[in-house]
Write a protein that holds these residues in place. Structure first.
Motif, PDB file in Angstrom:
ATOM      1  N   GLY A 191      48.467  -7.810  12.731  1.00 30.00           N
ATOM      2  CA  GLY A 191      48.097  -6.391  12.771  1.00 30.00           C
ATOM      3  C   GLY A 191      47.668  -5.942  14.159  1.00 30.00           C
TER       4      GLY A 191
ATOM      5  N   LEU B 283      55.326  -9.957   7.304  1.00 29.03           N
ATOM      6  CA  LEU B 283      54.151  -9.107   7.519  1.00 29.03           C
ATOM      7  C   LEU B 283      54.469  -8.021   8.541  1.00 29.03           C
ATOM      8  CD1 LEU B 283      51.259  -8.274   7.106  1.00 29.03           C
ATOM      9  CD2 LEU B 283      50.516 -10.268   8.433  1.00 29.03           C
TER      10      LEU B 283
ATOM     11  N   GLU C 119      56.152  -5.298   6.755  1.00 27.76           N
ATOM     12  CA  GLU C 119      55.193  -4.498   5.977  1.00 27.76           C
ATOM     13  C   GLU C 119      54.469  -3.497   6.879  1.00 27.76           C
ATOM     14  OE1 GLU C 119      52.959  -7.762   3.788  1.00 27.76           O
ATOM     15  OE2 GLU C 119      53.058  -6.192   2.241  1.00 27.76           O
TER      16      GLU C 119
ATOM     17  N   HIS D 120      51.049  -8.783   1.503  1.00 29.18           N
ATOM     18  CA  HIS D 120      49.845  -9.409   2.054  1.00 29.18           C
ATOM     19  C   HIS D 120      48.545  -8.703   1.652  1.00 29.18           C
ATOM     20  CE1 HIS D 120      52.918 -11.310   4.546  1.00 29.18           C
ATOM     21  NE2 HIS D 120      52.023 -12.219   4.879  1.00 29.18           N
ATOM     22  N   LEU D 121      48.568  -7.372   1.686  1.00 31.11           N
ATOM     23  CA  LEU D 121      47.341  -6.632   1.382  1.00 31.11           C
ATOM     24  C   LEU D 121      46.961  -6.801  -0.092  1.00 31.11           C
ATOM     25  CD1 LEU D 121      45.070  -4.674   2.092  1.00 31.11           C
ATOM     26  CD2 LEU D 121      46.664  -2.767   1.696  1.00 31.11           C
ATOM     27  N   ASP D 122      47.921  -6.553  -0.991  1.00 36.22           N
ATOM     28  CA  ASP D 122      47.634  -6.682  -2.429  1.00 36.22           C
ATOM     29  C   ASP D 122      47.151  -8.091  -2.762  1.00 36.22           C
ATOM     30  OD1 ASP D 122      48.756  -4.182  -2.448  1.00 36.22           O
ATOM     31  OD2 ASP D 122      50.314  -4.629  -3.924  1.00 36.22           O
TER      32      ASP D 122
ATOM     33  N   SER E 158      45.790 -10.459  -0.870  1.00 35.10           N
ATOM     34  CA  SER E 158      44.504 -10.917  -0.318  1.00 35.10           C
ATOM     35  C   SER E 158      43.324 -10.145  -0.884  1.00 35.10           C
ATOM     36  CB  SER E 158      44.521 -10.798   1.214  1.00 35.10           C
ATOM     37  OG  SER E 158      44.707  -9.451   1.609  1.00 35.10           O
ATOM     38  N   THR E 159      43.582  -9.089  -1.648  1.00 30.97           N
ATOM     39  CA  THR E 159      42.479  -8.294  -2.201  1.00 30.97           C
ATOM     40  C   THR E 159      42.490  -8.367  -3.739  1.00 30.97           C
ATOM     41  OG1 THR E 159      43.841  -6.286  -2.015  1.00 30.97           O
ATOM     42  CG2 THR E 159      42.342  -6.776  -0.189  1.00 30.97           C
TER      43      THR E 159
ATOM     44  N   ASP F 188      58.224  -1.720   2.313  1.00 30.65           N
ATOM     45  CA  ASP F 188      57.447  -2.210   1.170  1.00 30.65           C
ATOM     46  C   ASP F 188      58.150  -3.355   0.445  1.00 30.65           C
ATOM     47  OD1 ASP F 188      55.191  -1.912  -0.761  1.00 30.65           O
ATOM     48  OD2 ASP F 188      56.822  -1.405  -2.139  1.00 30.65           O
TER      49      ASP F 188
ATOM     50  N   ARG G 209      44.021 -13.338   5.485  1.00 29.52           N
ATOM     51  CA  ARG G 209      43.176 -12.485   6.326  1.00 29.52           C
ATOM     52  C   ARG G 209      43.483 -12.702   7.804  1.00 29.52           C
ATOM     53  NH1 ARG G 209      39.052 -13.100   9.449  1.00 29.52           N
ATOM     54  NH2 ARG G 209      38.889 -15.319   8.972  1.00 29.52           N
TER      55      ARG G 209
ATOM     56  N   ARG H  10      42.808 -16.823   0.636  1.00 30.54           N
ATOM     57  CA  ARG H  10      42.438 -15.498   1.129  1.00 30.54           C
ATOM     58  C   ARG H  10      42.257 -15.504   2.643  1.00 30.54           C
ATOM     59  NH1 ARG H  10      40.034 -11.420  -2.297  1.00 30.54           N
ATOM     60  NH2 ARG H  10      38.948 -12.846  -3.689  1.00 30.54           N
TER      61      ARG H  10
ATOM     62  N   ARG I 122      46.731 -11.146   8.684  1.00 30.59           N
ATOM     63  CA  ARG I 122      46.673  -9.678   8.759  1.00 30.59           C
ATOM     64  C   ARG I 122      45.991  -9.223  10.042  1.00 30.59           C
ATOM     65  NH1 ARG I 122      43.760  -7.604   3.847  1.00 30.59           N
ATOM     66  NH2 ARG I 122      44.123  -5.629   4.898  1.00 30.59           N
TER      67      ARG I 122
END
Ligand SMILES: [Zn+2]
Length: 320
Positions: free
Chosen positions: A252, A293, A296, A200-202, A204-205, A301, A245, A241, A248
């Protein structure tokens, strides 16, 4: 309250397919949220993009393509390993099948389980599943970039890995001359995301940043209509994106507060549904998305393998 039918198992209505010509020899077939496919003409050959779930389903697409061109399929490009995009490969009689090196690894590691899982999740896409001869194995793999010269004045087809995203091994197929991109499931246009095998992080960025950096003027995402024009392309990337977001933030927050996966699912569903709730596969994918998620955030990973059995457990825990 009655339980929601598992994944897309109750989605049995055939979708209307639209074949669009996006430039000289550039074809996209979309289907109201079912997986998209495409093709690009070289001077005396074809490159097909995505293979569908079964050879019978792929043959229907090829029949439509054959009303435009009878060139032979030299290359079949697979944007990633998922069964609904790979198992129809034999119908193309391609000279070679191309994928990212991590896609080959994922097929070896979990192709069998993924086949079983996707068949149960999306039975309608598996038209005549007995026509599948076995797993699809790429003949050619690459790590960063592979360029196919199309011949004549047709320019190149560039296959590029933009980082980890929807899976560890996604590629985009980019036509610099026509400024058209086939983005696989890295970008969706008015269809919900599937993030059950995602980073998710990789995604969305950096990965979406690199995709945006191509400056495409048309994008064929994994599902949904073709995004035509810069505004539509930007909107598709922004929507993808934003979906990530919101996931997350919501998952999160619950994870950090020591809540449960069920709480995280409820919060994410509530936050996404007003915008995305009516889009294809939203209810189907969200439990699997939240479960991945959550893993993660627990520090796992490499995505855990989805089996038909694990699918049902997660569904029962989160969606029923
Ligand atoms: Zn996929």
């Amino acid at each position: 309250m009655t339980a929601k039918p598992f994944a897309s198992s109750a989605d049995l209505t055939e979708k209307t397919e639209t074949l669009e010509v996006l430039g000289d020899g550039v074809y996209a077939l979309t289907a109201e949220g079912d997986p998209n496919v495409g093709a690009v003409e070289g001077s005396d050959f074809l490159v097909c993009i995505e293979a569908r779930a079964t050879p019978v389903a792929a043959a229907d697409w090829l029949a439509k393509l054959r009303s435009h061109t009878d060139k032979p399929v030299r290359y079949l490009v697979l944007t990633h390993y998922h069964a609904v995009r790979t198992l129809g490969a034999s119908a193309f009689r391609a000279g070679a099948i191309i994928a990212h090196e991590q896609t080959r690894h994922l097929i070896a590691e979990r192709g069998r389980q993924d086949w079983e899982s996707e068949l149960a999740r999306m039975p309608r896409l598996f038209r005549e599943p007995s026509s599948i001869p076995g797993l699809t194995w790429p003949d050619i793999t690459f790590s960063e970039r592979l360029t196919i010269p199309l011949g004549g004045n047709r320019g190149d087809l560039v296959l590029a890995h933009c980082g980890r995203g929807h899976t560890a091994g996604d590629l985009v197929a980019w036509l610099p001359t026509q400024r058209v991109m086939f983005a696989g499931d890295l970008v969706e246009t008015k269809a919900a995301l599937y993030t059950g095998d995602a980073f998710h992080l990789d995604w969305s960025t950096g990965t979406l940043d690199r995709i945006a950096g191509f400056g495409a003027e048309a994008i064929i995402g994994g599902r949904g209509a073709v995004a035509r024009g810069r505004n539509a392309v930007d909107a598709a990337i922004t929507q993808t994106r934003d979906f990530l977001r919101v996931m997350r933030v919501e998952v999160g927050t619950v994870h950090a507060a020591g809540g449960s996966r069920r709480d995280a699912f409820a919060a994410t569903h509530a936050a996404l549904a007003p915008v995305y709730g009516g889009w294809p596969i939203f209810e189907h994918t969200l439990p699997f998305n939240v479960a991945r998620l959550w893993d993660e955030l627990d520090g796992i990973d490499w995505p855990r393998i989805w089996t038909a059995e694990r699918d049902r457990e997660v569904w029962a825990e989160l969606q029923e």
